[in-house]
Design an enzyme around this catalytic site. Structure first.
Site, PDB file in Angstrom:
ATOM      1  N   HIS A  14       0.741  -1.199  -0.037  1.00 51.92           N
ATOM      2  CA  HIS A  14      -0.103   0.136  -0.026  1.00 51.92           C
ATOM      3  C   HIS A  14       0.990   1.305  -0.187  1.00 51.92           C
ATOM      4  O   HIS A  14       2.077   1.447   0.827  1.00 51.92           O
ATOM      5  CB  HIS A  14      -0.882   0.259   1.281  1.00 51.92           C
ATOM      6  N   GLY A  44      -6.897   3.918   1.686  1.00 48.11           N
ATOM      7  CA  GLY A  44      -7.760   4.079   0.489  1.00 48.11           C
ATOM      8  C   GLY A  44      -6.933   4.548  -0.586  1.00 48.11           C
ATOM      9  O   GLY A  44      -5.795   4.654  -1.105  1.00 48.11           O
ATOM     10  N   LEU A  51     -10.107  -3.724   3.542  1.00 43.14           N
ATOM     11  CA  LEU A  51      -9.166  -2.955   2.794  1.00 43.14           C
ATOM     12  C   LEU A  51      -7.925  -2.241   3.597  1.00 43.14           C
ATOM     13  O   LEU A  51      -8.283  -1.405   4.685  1.00 43.14           O
ATOM     14  CB  LEU A  51      -9.789  -1.968   1.783  1.00 43.14           C
ATOM     15  N   ASP A  52      -6.823  -2.558   3.339  1.00 43.57           N
ATOM     16  CA  ASP A  52      -5.600  -1.884   3.920  1.00 43.57           C
ATOM     17  C   ASP A  52      -5.466  -2.027   5.299  1.00 43.57           C
ATOM     18  O   ASP A  52      -4.820  -1.229   6.165  1.00 43.57           O
ATOM     19  CB  ASP A  52      -5.784  -0.296   3.694  1.00 43.57           C
ATOM     20  N   ALA A  53      -6.252  -3.134   5.820  1.00 47.62           N
ATOM     21  CA  ALA A  53      -6.154  -3.177   7.296  1.00 47.62           C
ATOM     22  C   ALA A  53      -5.562  -4.565   7.836  1.00 47.62           C
ATOM     23  O   ALA A  53      -5.758  -4.968   9.020  1.00 47.62           O
ATOM     24  CB  ALA A  53      -7.526  -3.295   7.860  1.00 47.62           C
TER      25      ALA A  53
END
Lengths: 284, 284, 284, 284
Positions: D192, D201, D227-229
């Site tokens: 990311h 995001g 998402l992204d976690a």
């Protein structure tokens, strides 16, 4: 050396650098530093110039009107003039945590900061002895939920009495009110113990631990009314590992905090920070 | 955007910045970047200015004589003019190690470098296939102790044939002769796999291992006749630990080498490097 | 928490980890940290284990003979045992420069170092007031070329009187004699103001300036008889630029020095440093 | 060298290290690496041990049942066994951005990754030529809003056909569905382009620019349904300044992304990453 510093902010236009350079040359300015920046997105020009005052062709008090007349008006500039003599006056607010305060005092003692520290204000007595060893007056103003506004008034009165130019919150564990901040716009520097905008608010090291990040950080910023949202002056980070507990993170982070805060103070002191909106130009 | 870049070096005097600014303003220059530096020890002034050529009031070929006449002669300036169109032409010399070459090709592919790469020269065939996939001619010129001078002549002939502006030694394992280097003064960039001046010469990672250092590094520099002693453009470091073997150090170091070399290329390409004596001014 | 720490060094052999682990398990050791390392080049095994002493099945004074009998003799181990209670005792030597000293005192005050500081020794009086504010005895022992040996004898007498375990040279500007160092083998920590082995000797920042390096550093090491050549404990670096004067380098470097020295003290205090030959294993 | 790697996760209890060490010693294990960690907050013990398989007293296929019987059952351990031969098989997913892919290929070519890359899958054709030069099959599976589920089925079929062990999303610009991810729990690594949890995001570099941060970063993590976690494997940062435009941030950030992703791949390959909950233990 006596130094004069000119800070300019205006709409980007052709000829600004030439006009300012001509002005400095005309009055025999021995230029020490010049930096420019244009924020292309919003079309704003920024400039900082520093020169030796002693050999300059205008007296300190004449620079403003002459520059206004010969340069600034033509470009509709906002500008500021600073002189490093007499030295700027910085107040420090602390609570119980010592690491940032001691780092500042250490640099002050070593002559790294060209500043006067006329007073330290704290809501606790713990740090009084060491502050006093540096021959700086220490004011103990305890805060509770009932006396907050009154204490802020006392603080403001002290800052005015001591002719303070700017305030450093060296891990001062109280949130200042909007009315306090309005008294010192972009003149209150705070150190937040996270890499903003990650981990806004309280207990950021614990939040970082919970999220399992591999790097933590600290952020020095000007205080605005929105918590932890003011213009960022400086940030720095440190690596952490899975075996680091939340209290390890606190300790590792404190090393970052003190370095970041002292850098921000240094930039501010040398007038290398130009804040606009929520951002800063830093001419280091 | 077509950009013109002016690089100035001269004795420090008052009025230089004003004169150059006036010149650019007079010909309607839309200034993109300006930087100055004075080396106080030796009293030398350095300046770099970049502007949009398209809207400028002088044609490319007229800038030099006009600037000479109106500004440079008065201050006895040494100056250079660069244009980013046509793009500068860079040759890469390699042996068998791929990491620096691939990093350069990767950036070239992604458009990070505003450069043409007309050829790659190697004393080995190993890297030919990948170079060719990037549609770059690959010349295989094997070197041994008997043919070195002859190969250098071939290399120089190729560089001239391809109108090469500068050469990057991307871990090219041969030492170039003084006569080669004199053909390209401050135009041959080498990456040395240590944090110079520590560990000059061969096998620096093994020397670092033996000394038990906790940090290793790499250095990009212009090649001069004295080995590993040319002006340093960029350096970077990486942390190592007791459990890292010499071959770990090689691998960790390769990551540093490729980053440092690519940064140096970028600075050189954008004419942000001003070499003087054994030093460099880097206006990044 | 009362912690016991076992440090082992011996020829690499199979079964060492199993034997030590069995020993700790047998006596109900609540293991806090275990680390191993093998230097493959010389075939030497290193281990560090820490456990809670309170719940351990052997009294402090019994650990050594029992471990010797049950484990160490079999593998011909050299080993050391440390306990964090009573706290180790550290002396600080300073001259006039304050930055390292104040950083150490700041961490001591904040409880970051699990140490006693029974005294500070200096050849100048400058730092006395601040040291005294931290309630630490300050000894002023001026040194000149005639009294050096006599002063070292006084220093050694004081160190013995105060039962000092190790000495930190916090920018102490005197070179200690071989006979002093032999009294405290691998127990005298120095901070050298360069990224060793670059810039050995005096005025390293000026040498770095002359060479035009882009990064400067500092090195904490155990003092041996050969100047600046002892086992390196920790190193760190900072970026510098062309506009940084030699005195800027001094200031930037001081920030690195204090961080590196404090890290080295912390590793030493927690017995995470295993020195051998000219190297160190650091189990952080 | 053929290496066996044992990964253990269980409730923290006394005697685990001793039991595992005894087991390895009993079967004549030549231990290469051992690391332990206890998460004190949740009372979980983690261990990784690696040894030479060739000289080990158990055949590969016997290790699991013997270890289960002699050690694991007693402590109710969850454990995994890995062998570096045959090499693990990694698939790469890309779109158009080349920097992460080329960095991975460069390391693969140089032998830094002990891995097979049986295929690259992309929704665009752009990177085919270079991938093919490395003799790796390239599959072009274009994605639109209608065929996403069908394409994922094709992808999964390819991954199974090629016996892929884990997947690297090298700036693959599609979000994978929960059902894809469930096929490869903690076996899909994503990069990311921000320093998570800041700027979750889309368009994180633009968000960073707007906030005026002084440091940007990148995060490699295992992909989970949120998402992204997912658990963070590695993070790194780079300094930016006021003159850096959003597109500068993109370019500076790409250097960080490729380094972080390649480190994460390396840790994963060497089975140095132990994921649990939302965190990772990394035994580097």
């Amino acid at each position: 050396m006596e130094k004069s510093i000119l800070i300019i902010q205006c709409k980007d236009q052709k000829g600004i650098v030439a006009s300012v350079s001509d002005f400095l040359f005309k009055y025999n300015g021995n230029i020490l530093e010049v930096d420019q920046h244009v924020d292309e997105e919003i079309g704003v020009f920024f400039m900082r110039a520093a020169w030796e005052q002693e050999s300059f062709g205008l007296e300190k008090e004449d620079i403003r009107p002459v520059f206004e007349n010969e340069v600034a008006n033509k470009f509709q500039m906002k500008f500021d003039l600073y002189f490093n003599f007499p030295k700027p006056r910085m107040a420090i607010f602390v609570s119980k945590l010592s690491h940032c305060l001691f780092d500042i005092l250490s640099r002050y003692y070593a002559g790294q900061f060209d500043v006067e520290i006329p007073l330290v204000i704290s809501n606790h007595l713990d740090l009084k002895r060491v502050v006093t060893a540096f021959r700086i007056p220490f004011y103990h103003l305890p805060v509770d939920k009932f006396n907050k506004a009154a204490v802020e008034n006392e603080q403001i009165a002290l800052l005015k009495e001591y002719k303070v130019d700017f305030v450093v919150l060296a891990r001062y564990m109280q949130i200042l009110s909007g009315s306090f901040i309005q008294e010192f716009p972009n003149q209150v520097i705070n150190i937040h113990h996270s890499f903003l905008p990650a981990f806004v608010g309280a207990k950021p090291y614990h939040a970082a631990y919970e999220r399992g990040v591999k790097i933590i950080g600290a952020t020095a910023h000007y205080v605005t009314e929105e918590l932890d949202a003011g213009p960022i002056i400086e940030q720095e980070v440190a690596r952490v590992r899975h075996h680091n507990s939340p209290s390890d993170l606190v300790q590792i982070g404190q090393d970052v905090e003190k370095v970041v805060l002292s850098k921000a103070i240094k930039y501010h002191l040398e007038r290398k920070v130009l804040a606009y909106g929520n951002k800063t130009v830093i001419f280091y």
